[in-house]
Design a protein around this motif. Structure first.
Motif, PDB file in Angstrom:
ATOM      1  N   VAL A  16      13.135  44.808  33.537  1.00 46.79           N
ATOM      2  CA  VAL A  16      12.288  44.804  34.719  1.00 46.79           C
ATOM      3  C   VAL A  16      13.006  45.672  35.732  1.00 46.79           C
ATOM      4  O   VAL A  16      14.173  45.445  36.038  1.00 46.79           O
ATOM      5  CB  VAL A  16      12.097  43.377  35.271  1.00 46.79           C
ATOM      6  CG1 VAL A  16      11.313  43.403  36.567  1.00 46.79           C
ATOM      7  CG2 VAL A  16      11.415  42.510  34.250  1.00 46.79           C
ATOM      8  N   SER A  18      11.383  46.685  38.721  1.00 45.87           N
ATOM      9  CA  SER A  18      10.729  46.606  40.025  1.00 45.87           C
ATOM     10  C   SER A  18       9.962  45.302  40.135  1.00 45.87           C
ATOM     11  O   SER A  18       9.495  44.767  39.146  1.00 45.87           O
ATOM     12  CB  SER A  18       9.759  47.780  40.178  1.00 45.87           C
ATOM     13  OG  SER A  18       9.014  47.653  41.347  1.00 45.87           O
ATOM     14  N   ASP A  19       9.839  44.834  41.366  1.00 48.75           N
ATOM     15  CA  ASP A  19       8.953  43.707  41.616  1.00 48.75           C
ATOM     16  C   ASP A  19       7.745  44.189  42.396  1.00 48.75           C
ATOM     17  O   ASP A  19       6.992  43.424  42.949  1.00 48.75           O
ATOM     18  CB  ASP A  19       9.669  42.602  42.393  1.00 48.75           C
ATOM     19  CG  ASP A  19      10.147  43.046  43.763  1.00 48.75           C
ATOM     20  OD1 ASP A  19       9.934  44.222  44.134  1.00 48.75           O
ATOM     21  OD2 ASP A  19      10.741  42.231  44.474  1.00 48.75           O
ATOM     22  N   SER A  20       7.587  45.489  42.410  1.00 46.62           N
ATOM     23  CA  SER A  20       6.596  46.143  43.244  1.00 46.62           C
ATOM     24  C   SER A  20       5.193  45.573  43.037  1.00 46.62           C
ATOM     25  O   SER A  20       4.737  45.389  41.919  1.00 46.62           O
ATOM     26  CB  SER A  20       6.582  47.637  42.951  1.00 46.62           C
ATOM     27  OG  SER A  20       5.515  48.258  43.615  1.00 46.62           O
ATOM     28  N   ALA A  23       2.657  47.525  40.934  1.00 52.10           N
ATOM     29  CA  ALA A  23       2.454  47.278  39.512  1.00 52.10           C
ATOM     30  C   ALA A  23       1.387  46.194  39.375  1.00 52.10           C
ATOM     31  O   ALA A  23       1.689  45.012  39.321  1.00 52.10           O
ATOM     32  CB  ALA A  23       3.760  46.848  38.840  1.00 52.10           C
ATOM     33  N   ALA A  29       5.685  46.896  35.211  1.00 52.85           N
ATOM     34  CA  ALA A  29       6.999  46.683  35.806  1.00 52.85           C
ATOM     35  C   ALA A  29       8.121  46.794  34.774  1.00 52.85           C
ATOM     36  O   ALA A  29       9.287  46.729  35.135  1.00 52.85           O
ATOM     37  CB  ALA A  29       7.048  45.312  36.470  1.00 52.85           C
ATOM     38  N   LEU A  89      10.673  39.059  36.123  1.00 50.42           N
ATOM     39  CA  LEU A  89       9.664  39.543  37.068  1.00 50.42           C
ATOM     40  C   LEU A  89       9.248  38.432  38.035  1.00 50.42           C
ATOM     41  O   LEU A  89       9.168  38.649  39.254  1.00 50.42           O
ATOM     42  CB  LEU A  89       8.446  40.088  36.325  1.00 50.42           C
ATOM     43  CG  LEU A  89       7.327  40.652  37.195  1.00 50.42           C
ATOM     44  CD1 LEU A  89       7.814  41.812  38.053  1.00 50.42           C
ATOM     45  CD2 LEU A  89       6.147  41.080  36.321  1.00 50.42           C
TER      46      LEU A  89
END
Length: 183
Positions: A16, A18-20, A23, A29, A89
């Motif tokens: 993982v 990104s925790d964006s 996504a 992610a 995530l």
């Protein structure tokens, strides 16, 4: 346990990165990461025992706060635990201190990398709190392991990285810019 001078084992794991919220689908992610994903870079690979615990986020945030300093040293920061990518995530999205971190977390769910490194806790079946500094040739240059109850010092990892990258003899408590040992 693998030690200084050993080669980083081959691995190919989901991470993982990104925790964006950009996504929209959770699978956006994720990316695959292996030992050669960051060519010509040093790597700091650090394992923690479990996601959704108490000591681990303090360390992860501590490393994340130094991300720019690691990047300036041409070093890729890589986190890992034996939890899966969806757990990573969820934790990144759930825990305030972990939001916005931008370095990969490996999901070593089958415990292959932790086992190959020799850092799988025999009683708990999770990774030990281990840190590896790996050079661009994938040789392990530093290893440390802490008890599950004791957090690491990311500043010390950065100091050790500086010393290793200096290719000099560095005295006790040496910091970048200080004199090295000449003989």
């Amino acid at each position: 346990m693998l030690t200084v001078g050993d080669k980083l084992p081959s691995f190919d794991l989901l991470a993982v990165d990104s925790d964006s919220e950009l996504a929209a689908q959770p699978d956006q992610a994720f990316k695959r990461v292996n030992q050669d994903s960051f060519p010509d870079k040093w790597k700091v690979l650090f394992f923690w025992p479990k996601d959704f615990t108490f000591v681990c986020p303090t360390e992860i945030r501590g490393y994340g706060d130094l991300l720019e300093a690691f990047n300036e040293r041409d070093t890729q920061l890589i986190g890992a635990s034996t939890d899966g990518e969806f757990v990573h995530l969820a934790w990144r999205r759930d825990h305030q201190d972990l939001k916005g971190l931008s370095f990969p977390w490996l999901a070593d769910i089958k415990r292959e990398l932790a086992s190959a490194l020799g850092i799988l806790d025999r009683r708990e079946g999770v990774a030990l709190r281990a840190t590896f500094i790996v050079d661009p040739a994938n040789l392990i240059r530093h290893v440390s392991v802490n008890d599950h109850s004791v957090g690491r010092n990311p500043q010390e990892t950065l100091r050790l990285l500086d010393a290793l990258q200096s290719d000099e003899l560095c005295p006790c408590n040496w910091h970048k810019g200080e004199p090295t040992i000449r003989f």
